[in-house]
Design an enzyme around this catalytic site. Structure first.
Site, PDB file in Angstrom:
ATOM      1  N   ARG A  17      -2.682  -2.032  -3.344  1.00 40.48           N
ATOM      2  CA  ARG A  17      -3.847  -1.190  -3.131  1.00 40.48           C
ATOM      3  C   ARG A  17      -3.741  -0.017  -4.114  1.00 40.48           C
ATOM      4  O   ARG A  17      -2.713   0.651  -4.198  1.00 40.48           O
ATOM      5  CB  ARG A  17      -3.844  -0.636  -1.711  1.00 40.48           C
ATOM      6  CG  ARG A  17      -5.007   0.302  -1.508  1.00 40.48           C
ATOM      7  CD  ARG A  17      -4.749   1.250  -0.385  1.00 40.48           C
ATOM      8  NE  ARG A  17      -5.877   2.159  -0.234  1.00 40.48           N
ATOM      9  CZ  ARG A  17      -5.781   3.350   0.304  1.00 40.48           C
ATOM     10  NH1 ARG A  17      -4.624   3.789   0.755  1.00 40.48           N
ATOM     11  NH2 ARG A  17      -6.833   4.111   0.410  1.00 40.48           N
ATOM     12  N   HIS A  41     -12.768   3.727   0.397  1.00 44.47           N
ATOM     13  CA  HIS A  41     -12.785   2.736   1.489  1.00 44.47           C
ATOM     14  C   HIS A  41     -13.535   1.460   1.089  1.00 44.47           C
ATOM     15  O   HIS A  41     -13.993   0.711   1.958  1.00 44.47           O
ATOM     16  CB  HIS A  41     -13.504   3.269   2.761  1.00 44.47           C
ATOM     17  CG  HIS A  41     -12.799   4.374   3.471  1.00 44.47           C
ATOM     18  ND1 HIS A  41     -13.493   5.385   4.096  1.00 44.47           N
ATOM     19  CD2 HIS A  41     -11.490   4.610   3.683  1.00 44.47           C
ATOM     20  CE1 HIS A  41     -12.627   6.215   4.660  1.00 44.47           C
ATOM     21  NE2 HIS A  41     -11.414   5.772   4.421  1.00 44.47           N
ATOM     22  N   ASN A  93       0.871  -1.177   0.000  1.00 44.47           N
ATOM     23  CA  ASN A  93       0.000   0.000   0.000  1.00 44.47           C
ATOM     24  C   ASN A  93       0.907   1.226   0.000  1.00 44.47           C
ATOM     25  O   ASN A  93       1.464   1.615   1.021  1.00 44.47           O
ATOM     26  CB  ASN A  93      -0.874  -0.042   1.264  1.00 44.47           C
ATOM     27  CG  ASN A  93      -1.817   1.142   1.345  1.00 44.47           C
ATOM     28  OD1 ASN A  93      -1.737   2.074   0.548  1.00 44.47           O
ATOM     29  ND2 ASN A  93      -2.706   1.109   2.326  1.00 44.47           N
ATOM     30  N   ARG A 108     -11.032  16.671   7.369  1.00 42.66           N
ATOM     31  CA  ARG A 108     -11.816  17.031   6.176  1.00 42.66           C
ATOM     32  C   ARG A 108     -13.200  17.519   6.587  1.00 42.66           C
ATOM     33  O   ARG A 108     -13.803  16.984   7.521  1.00 42.66           O
ATOM     34  CB  ARG A 108     -11.971  15.830   5.242  1.00 42.66           C
ATOM     35  CG  ARG A 108     -10.678  15.339   4.641  1.00 42.66           C
ATOM     36  CD  ARG A 108     -10.966  14.321   3.548  1.00 42.66           C
ATOM     37  NE  ARG A 108      -9.764  13.599   3.185  1.00 42.66           N
ATOM     38  CZ  ARG A 108      -9.622  12.276   3.280  1.00 42.66           C
ATOM     39  NH1 ARG A 108     -10.625  11.527   3.707  1.00 42.66           N
ATOM     40  NH2 ARG A 108      -8.508  11.704   2.930  1.00 42.66           N
ATOM     41  N   GLU A 114      -8.152  -4.527   5.590  1.00 42.83           N
ATOM     42  CA  GLU A 114      -8.070  -4.286   4.144  1.00 42.83           C
ATOM     43  C   GLU A 114      -6.960  -5.122   3.503  1.00 42.83           C
ATOM     44  O   GLU A 114      -7.090  -5.575   2.376  1.00 42.83           O
ATOM     45  CB  GLU A 114      -7.843  -2.790   3.891  1.00 42.83           C
ATOM     46  CG  GLU A 114      -9.103  -1.974   4.173  1.00 42.83           C
ATOM     47  CD  GLU A 114      -8.826  -0.511   4.458  1.00 42.83           C
ATOM     48  OE1 GLU A 114      -8.359  -0.212   5.571  1.00 42.83           O
ATOM     49  OE2 GLU A 114      -9.073   0.320   3.583  1.00 42.83           O
TER      50      GLU A 114
END
Ligand code: ADP
Length: 402
Positions: free
Chosen positions: A91, A180, A7, A241, A384
């Site tokens: 990823r 996600h 990743n 965010r 993940e």
């Protein structure tokens, strides 16, 4: 077969080696400060202490070179030679509308991912650098790309089309993509297992609450809506965010604060969210501590965050005409006992009754709702990397992926 999961970020890289015969994690690690002073690799073989090495790594190829050395290290390694790695799973953040599932990386796939760079200018380029480096260092090993956006490609147009001139969708691909996806898919599958009901018979709302946060509505195993949009900025309030805001704020804020486009982007992505409201931290642990000490802005930030999660849960129950289970995952979803409590509190009329005692749990698969709760509430730690390794293994062994 052993699978290496990569990743790759712009200056950091996470990796794991999993033995897919029994899905066991053999080692994991993190490379930080790639291309900067003080590059460092932290490697951890399962069951052993962490091993840290500060060594210059001028680019991603050098970083992956050190990863390959670490996994073959005499003391901390898990393989004797690279031949033992049967495949690499990468990823990749954005596949646009091109891929709705993981794929074997071919020249054509690589080109398609390059074409997606305008959609994810910060994320896809480092993902591709990771692929380039592995191609050079292990040219014969098959590689698979697993996308954050893929799981959300089943959304119907009414969920992904924005009410702006349609030609912007056609010309520029401006639509909701969602992110996600690997995590939402993993926890949905785990929830079905925990409930012992087929995914095809379930309506689920999955809440991935980490630094970045998103909620998805999953009906019969297919994502039908998700809170992140064209970029990961939309939806829930996050660590830094803004999540949903009136789009007119952007132009107004730029005018009154005299901000250029880059600065406005930085404010919405890095200086907003619970950090922006509280002025203290983007970390929920800091906010909970400050709130306990009576800090009103920290309290407000936590309330605004919870309000937005409840807002989406309500919306998705309406969208699916019901819900069988709500799933919490990621850093805050897995550990935030108080936050889960506040989010689920006083929703009895909707059929959600959290059990305050069962809810006192962290990082462990558990049903945390009361026996009489029509909608189950479940905690599922996300994984993940395992999902990436599974897809990679299934693709290279010809089993295929859903
Ligand atoms: P990401 O992968 O997006 O960086 P994570 O999934 O690791 O994020 O989640 C990080 C967030 O989880 C942080 O804001 C942190 O405050 C929160 N978190 C982690 N542990 C706890 C805890 N024990 N209580 C409350 N929040 C927690």
């Amino acid at each position: 077969m052993k699978v290496l999961v990569i990743n790759c970020g712009s200056s950091s890289l996470k990796y794991q080696v999993l033995d897919m015969t029994n899905e066991v994690l053999e080692c994991k690690g993190l490379v930080e400060r790639i291309g900067m002073d003080g590059s460092v690799i932290t490697h951890e073989k399962t069951g052993m202490d962490k091993f840290k090495l500060v060594v210059p790594m001028e680019d991603h190829k050098a970083a992956i070179g050190h990863v390959l050395m670490a996994i073959q290290d005499e003391n901390h390694g898990v393989i004797k030679s690279m031949d033992e790695i049967g495949a690499v799973g990468h990823r990749v953040v954005h596949a646009g509308e091109k891929y709705d599932k993981s794929v074997l990386i071919t020249d054509e796939v690589y080109k398609a991912l390059e074409e997606c760079i305008p959609l994810a200018p910060l994320h896809n380029p480092p993902n591709l650098l990771g692929i380039d480096a592995c191609k050079q260092l292990m040219p014969k090993t098959p590689m698979v790309a697993v996308f954050d956006t893929a799981f959300h490609q089943t959304m119907p147009p009414e969920s992904y089309i924005y009410a702006i001139p349609y030609e912007y969708y056609e010309k520029h691909g401006i639509r909701r993509y969602g992110f996600h996806g690997t995590s939402h898919k993993y926890v949905a599958e785990r929830a079905a297992d925990i409930l012992n009901v087929s995914l095809d018979d379930l309506k689920l709302i999955t809440c991935h609450l980490g630094n970045g946060a998103s909620v998805s509505a999953i009906k019969r195993g297919k994502c039908i809506d998700t809170s992140m949009g064209f970029t990961p900025l939309e939806g829930l309030v996050m660590g830094t965010r803004s999540g949903d805001i009136d789009p007119a704020i952007v132009t107004y804020m730029r005018e009154v604060e005299n901000l250029d486009q880059g600065k406005a982007n930085e404010i919405l992505n890095k200086k907003s969210g619970v950090l922006g409201i509280s002025g203290i931290s983007s970390d929920f642990r800091d906010l909970e501590e400050a709130a306990a000490d009576g800090n009103e802005r920290a309290m407000l930030a936590l309330k605004v965050f919870a309000h937005k999660v409840r807002f989406y849960i309500g919306a998705y129950i309406a969208e699916m005409n019901g819900c069988d289970a709500i799933v919490f995952t990621a850093g805050l979803g897995e550990n935030g006992i108080d936050m889960r409590d506040v989010i689920c509190n006083d929703l009895g009329n909707l059929g959600i009754k959290i059990d305050v005692v069962k809810n006192k749990v962290r990082g462990k698969e558990t049903i945390i709702s009361r026996e009489d709760s029509k909608i189950k509430v479940i905690l599922v730690p996300t994984n993940e990397e395992l999902m990436i390794a599974r897809d990679t293994y299934n693709i290279v062994t010809g089993k295929g992926v859903k």
